[in-house]
Write an enzyme that holds these catalytic residues in place. Structure first.
Site, PDB file in Angstrom:
ATOM      1  N   HIS A  85       0.855  -1.609  -0.303  1.00  0.00           N
ATOM      2  CA  HIS A  85       0.315   0.144   0.005  1.00  0.00           C
ATOM      3  C   HIS A  85       0.534   1.068   0.038  1.00  0.00           C
ATOM      4  O   HIS A  85       0.317   1.917  -0.814  1.00  0.00           O
ATOM      5  CB  HIS A  85      -1.388   0.110   1.186  1.00  0.00           C
ATOM      6  CG  HIS A  85      -2.359  -0.433   1.089  1.00  0.00           C
ATOM      7  ND1 HIS A  85      -1.666  -1.894   1.130  1.00  0.00           N
ATOM      8  CD2 HIS A  85      -3.141  -0.697   0.521  1.00  0.00           C
ATOM      9  CE1 HIS A  85      -3.525  -2.818   0.998  1.00  0.00           C
ATOM     10  NE2 HIS A  85      -4.163  -1.864   0.740  1.00  0.00           N
ATOM     11  N   HIS A 139       1.178  -3.191  10.041  1.00  0.00           N
ATOM     12  CA  HIS A 139       2.631  -3.535   9.248  1.00  0.00           C
ATOM     13  C   HIS A 139       3.661  -2.780  11.060  1.00  0.00           C
ATOM     14  O   HIS A 139       2.733  -1.758  11.071  1.00  0.00           O
ATOM     15  CB  HIS A 139       3.501  -2.319   7.971  1.00  0.00           C
ATOM     16  CG  HIS A 139       2.856  -3.257   6.605  1.00  0.00           C
ATOM     17  ND1 HIS A 139       3.018  -4.252   6.442  1.00  0.00           N
ATOM     18  CD2 HIS A 139       1.345  -2.977   6.184  1.00  0.00           C
ATOM     19  CE1 HIS A 139       2.474  -4.472   4.559  1.00  0.00           C
ATOM     20  NE2 HIS A 139       1.018  -3.652   4.956  1.00  0.00           N
TER      21      HIS A 139
END
Length: 215
Positions: free
Chosen positions: A125, A167
């Protein structure tokens, strides 16, 4: 590797870096959740996640290119599709190579997650957002008053990936660095409007309105 032999472990120095990254990530999440404005936005992180998912982006640009074959947009359309494919391929290769696990606190409710997407480094992303920002600022510049919203979206997306605990911090940093590298690669590979028109004409077997072709 022989059956029953221990799995290979990263070098000690790398283990120390990863451990420090995990600790810093936990502290960042605690800090972020302690701030009322950020805490109140948690329910919107999933929507923000979808805004930069590779599948919707690629599907949108393919449909946009097919439906709106405008001569002023064709260069952007073809190059953006190429850039998105480049990003998907490079992120998949990197994740399959590094195979870093996502944070333990991550909930397995991500949109359309499969294959290498289960791994954490680098953030696809973030690489995609950084690459898109690079393209619209340097390669196909949009009006300058749109730069701030674009950068705000990119920054918010990167922060949300950590606060959602999808993340670690290094995953996000790695994604941004990869996105900039992809932008630089696109600067070298950028297809001019005339060649983009030829490519679309060849694929669709139609002549684009307003385009000129040698016969």
């Amino acid at each position: 590797m022989a059956e029953g032999s221990p799995k290979r472990r990263p070098p000690t120095w790398l283990q120390e870096i990863l451990s420090a990254d995990e600790e810093l990530t936990r502290k960042f999440v605690v800090w972020g959740n302690s701030l009322a404005p950020l805490h109140s936005l948690r329910k919107h992180y999933k929507a923000l996640e979808v805004t930069c998912h590779g599948i919707p982006w690629l599907a949108f640009w393919i449909a946009f290119t097919w439906l709106f074959n405008n001569t002023h947009l064709i260069g952007l359309q073809v190059n953006m599709i190429m850039a998105l494919i480049l990003d998907i391929v490079l992120v998949a290769i990197a994740k399959a190579f590094f195979r870093r696990r996502r944070p333990l606190e991550n909930k397995k409710d991500a949109f359309a997650e499969f294959g290498p997407d289960h791994f954490s480094f680098p953030s696809g992303h973030c690489s995609r957002a950084a690459m898109v920002a690079f393209i619209f600022i340097f390669l196909w510049p949009i009006p300058i008053f749109f730069h701030l919203p674009l950068l705000a979206w990119t920054t918010a997306l990167c922060i949300s990936r950590v606060l959602m605990q999808r993340h670690h911090l290094l995953d996000v940093i790695g994604g941004v660095v990869l996105g900039v590298i992809e932008g630089l690669l696109m600067a070298l590979l950028w297809i001019g409007d005339s060649n983009a028109m030829w490519i679309m004409s060849f694929i669709s077997d139609e002549k684009i309105a307003g385009a000129e072709y040698d016969v």
